[in-house]
Design an enzyme around this catalytic site. Sequence first.
Site, PDB file in Angstrom:
ATOM      1  N   GLY A  51       0.689  -1.490   0.003  1.00 20.16           N
ATOM      2  CA  GLY A  51      -0.047   0.122  -0.089  1.00 20.16           C
ATOM      3  C   GLY A  51       1.008   1.253  -0.158  1.00 20.16           C
ATOM      4  O   GLY A  51       0.324   2.266  -0.621  1.00 20.16           O
ATOM      5  N   GLU A 106       3.795   4.067   5.610  1.00 21.39           N
ATOM      6  CA  GLU A 106       2.675   3.294   5.742  1.00 21.39           C
ATOM      7  C   GLU A 106       1.818   4.242   4.821  1.00 21.39           C
ATOM      8  O   GLU A 106       1.884   5.348   5.025  1.00 21.39           O
ATOM      9  CB  GLU A 106       2.197   2.911   7.095  1.00 21.39           C
ATOM     10  CG  GLU A 106       0.898   2.055   7.174  1.00 21.39           C
ATOM     11  CD  GLU A 106       0.845   0.650   6.412  1.00 21.39           C
ATOM     12  OE1 GLU A 106       1.186   0.507   5.124  1.00 21.39           O
ATOM     13  OE2 GLU A 106       0.332  -0.091   6.944  1.00 21.39           O
ATOM     14  N   ASP A 107       0.787   3.578   4.310  1.00 17.86           N
ATOM     15  CA  ASP A 107      -0.213   4.116   3.372  1.00 17.86           C
ATOM     16  C   ASP A 107      -1.480   4.652   4.387  1.00 17.86           C
ATOM     17  O   ASP A 107      -1.806   5.736   4.451  1.00 17.86           O
ATOM     18  CB  ASP A 107      -1.042   3.010   2.505  1.00 17.86           C
ATOM     19  CG  ASP A 107      -1.567   1.877   3.063  1.00 17.86           C
ATOM     20  OD1 ASP A 107      -1.541   1.433   4.196  1.00 17.86           O
ATOM     21  OD2 ASP A 107      -2.093   1.183   2.442  1.00 17.86           O
ATOM     22  N   ASP A 110      -5.651   2.798  10.734  1.00 16.57           N
ATOM     23  CA  ASP A 110      -6.625   2.550  11.100  1.00 16.57           C
ATOM     24  C   ASP A 110      -6.983   2.065  12.649  1.00 16.57           C
ATOM     25  O   ASP A 110      -6.782   3.026  13.340  1.00 16.57           O
ATOM     26  CB  ASP A 110      -7.075   1.360  10.037  1.00 16.57           C
ATOM     27  CG  ASP A 110      -8.711   1.329   9.818  1.00 16.57           C
ATOM     28  OD1 ASP A 110      -9.507   1.977  10.061  1.00 16.57           O
ATOM     29  OD2 ASP A 110      -9.162   0.101  10.052  1.00 16.57           O
ATOM     30  N   LYS A 138      -7.032   7.728  10.017  1.00 14.30           N
ATOM     31  CA  LYS A 138      -8.560   7.412  10.422  1.00 14.30           C
ATOM     32  C   LYS A 138      -8.539   7.443  11.861  1.00 14.30           C
ATOM     33  O   LYS A 138      -8.595   6.363  12.394  1.00 14.30           O
ATOM     34  CB  LYS A 138      -9.160   6.312   9.723  1.00 14.30           C
ATOM     35  CG  LYS A 138      -9.239   6.165   8.302  1.00 14.30           C
ATOM     36  CD  LYS A 138     -10.224   4.872   8.120  1.00 14.30           C
ATOM     37  CE  LYS A 138     -10.231   4.271   6.701  1.00 14.30           C
ATOM     38  NZ  LYS A 138     -10.598   3.088   6.479  1.00 14.30           N
ATOM     39  N   VAL A 162     -11.240   3.706   1.917  1.00 14.23           N
ATOM     40  CA  VAL A 162     -10.720   4.753   0.522  1.00 14.23           C
ATOM     41  C   VAL A 162      -9.708   3.714  -0.250  1.00 14.23           C
ATOM     42  O   VAL A 162      -9.108   2.705   0.224  1.00 14.23           O
ATOM     43  CB  VAL A 162      -9.917   5.831   1.047  1.00 14.23           C
ATOM     44  CG1 VAL A 162     -10.803   6.952   1.486  1.00 14.23           C
ATOM     45  CG2 VAL A 162      -8.999   5.436   1.932  1.00 14.23           C
ATOM     46  N   ARG A 174      -5.107   0.492  -6.686  1.00 15.20           N
ATOM     47  CA  ARG A 174      -3.820   1.062  -6.375  1.00 15.20           C
ATOM     48  C   ARG A 174      -3.496   2.014  -7.173  1.00 15.20           C
ATOM     49  O   ARG A 174      -2.844   3.114  -6.916  1.00 15.20           O
ATOM     50  CB  ARG A 174      -2.989  -0.010  -6.105  1.00 15.20           C
ATOM     51  CG  ARG A 174      -3.209  -1.195  -5.124  1.00 15.20           C
ATOM     52  CD  ARG A 174      -1.841  -1.803  -4.701  1.00 15.20           C
ATOM     53  NE  ARG A 174      -2.018  -2.968  -3.938  1.00 15.20           N
ATOM     54  CZ  ARG A 174      -2.290  -3.299  -2.719  1.00 15.20           C
ATOM     55  NH1 ARG A 174      -2.020  -2.199  -2.120  1.00 15.20           N
ATOM     56  NH2 ARG A 174      -2.380  -4.285  -2.324  1.00 15.20           N
TER      57      ARG A 174
HETATM   58  P1  IMP Z   1      -4.871  -1.499  10.901  1.00 13.62           P
HETATM   59  O1  IMP Z   1      -4.032  -2.569  11.444  1.00 13.62           O
HETATM   60  O2  IMP Z   1      -6.157  -1.591  11.197  1.00 13.62           O
HETATM   61  O3  IMP Z   1      -4.526  -0.048  11.264  1.00 13.62           O
HETATM   62  O4  IMP Z   1      -4.818  -1.346   9.305  1.00 13.62           O
HETATM   63  C1  IMP Z   1      -3.876  -0.894   8.471  1.00 13.62           C
HETATM   64  C2  IMP Z   1      -3.963  -1.371   7.176  1.00 13.62           C
HETATM   65  O5  IMP Z   1      -5.261  -1.707   6.688  1.00 13.62           O
HETATM   66  C3  IMP Z   1      -3.334  -0.512   5.999  1.00 13.62           C
HETATM   67  O6  IMP Z   1      -2.004  -0.700   6.047  1.00 13.62           O
HETATM   68  C4  IMP Z   1      -4.053  -0.679   4.920  1.00 13.62           C
HETATM   69  O7  IMP Z   1      -3.383  -1.954   4.042  1.00 13.62           O
HETATM   70  C5  IMP Z   1      -5.445  -1.595   5.396  1.00 13.62           C
HETATM   71  N1  IMP Z   1      -6.569  -0.433   5.243  1.00 13.62           N
HETATM   72  C6  IMP Z   1      -7.178   0.375   6.498  1.00 13.62           C
HETATM   73  N2  IMP Z   1      -8.184   0.967   5.931  1.00 13.62           N
HETATM   74  C7  IMP Z   1      -8.090   1.283   4.830  1.00 13.62           C
HETATM   75  C8  IMP Z   1      -8.949   1.871   3.646  1.00 13.62           C
HETATM   76  O8  IMP Z   1      -9.770   2.554   3.980  1.00 13.62           O
HETATM   77  N3  IMP Z   1      -8.486   1.559   2.445  1.00 13.62           N
HETATM   78  C9  IMP Z   1      -7.564   0.596   2.180  1.00 13.62           C
HETATM   79  N4  IMP Z   1      -6.742  -0.126   2.924  1.00 13.62           N
HETATM   80  C10 IMP Z   1      -7.237   0.167   4.253  1.00 13.62           C
HETATM   81 MG    MG Z   2      -1.217  -1.581   4.531  1.00  9.72          MG
END
Ligand code: IMP
Ligand code: MG
Length: 189
Positions: A51, A106-107, A110, A138, A162, A174
């Site tokens: 990402g 990182e992209d 969340d 977010k 997104v 992507r």
């Molecule tokens: P976390 O572990 O919940 O913080 O998730 C992080 C990962 O989830 C990121 O590296 C993304 O790959 C993916 N992710 C979270 N939200 C989105 C989104 O809105 N679109 C696409 N990928 C997301």
């Molecule tokens: Mg990711």
Amino acid sequence: MSTCYTNSMGNEIEEVIIASEKMKERVKELGTLISEQYKGKKLLLIGVLKGSVIFFADLIREITIPIEIDFISVSSYGSSSVSSGVVTLKKDVGCDISGKHVLIVEDIIDTGYTLRYIKDIFQARKAESVSICCALDKPSRRDKNVNIEVDYTGFQIPDEFVVGYGLDYAELYRNLPDVCVLSPKVYSK
Ligand code: IMP
Ligand code: MG
């Protein structure tokens, strides 16, 4: 809306929330800030595949101090739009990180589980410091059980799924230049 959404992906995109020009300006600011704050230090940027690739490529070209780069790959989502909370390491970095200042790129953050997992790996390997740079955040989605801080953020966004600028849904989208809200009809099928 950019002209690229008049193609076959058009009706799957609800709106552009961060246009590529706006992201470009912010990435330039982040590059300047990082260059100032890591001046004279051994900086290693570690991109989280896949990402972060677009953000990573843009960011490193806005950094004006010497840097090393490497990549890591983890999996936490599968092809779902909701995090499983279980993170596994798929590809490790190829270099020794002891004594280096690590900046994880990182992209999006969340729940925070993915970055907590990655940060723990590099802290355990005795990096000089470990910081985080995310294109998107977010904040309303952060899990209260996860203790994680982002040091450099592109933009904070609302709780919407997104795609584009490197972010995918089921490995697609992507290559969209802008950050776009994906129509929920795509993932609720
Ligand atoms: P976390 O572990 O919940 O913080 O998730 C992080 C990962 O989830 C990121 O590296 C993304 O790959 C993916 N992710 C979270 N939200 C989105 C989104 O809105 N679109 C696409 N990928 C997301
Ligand atoms: Mg990711």
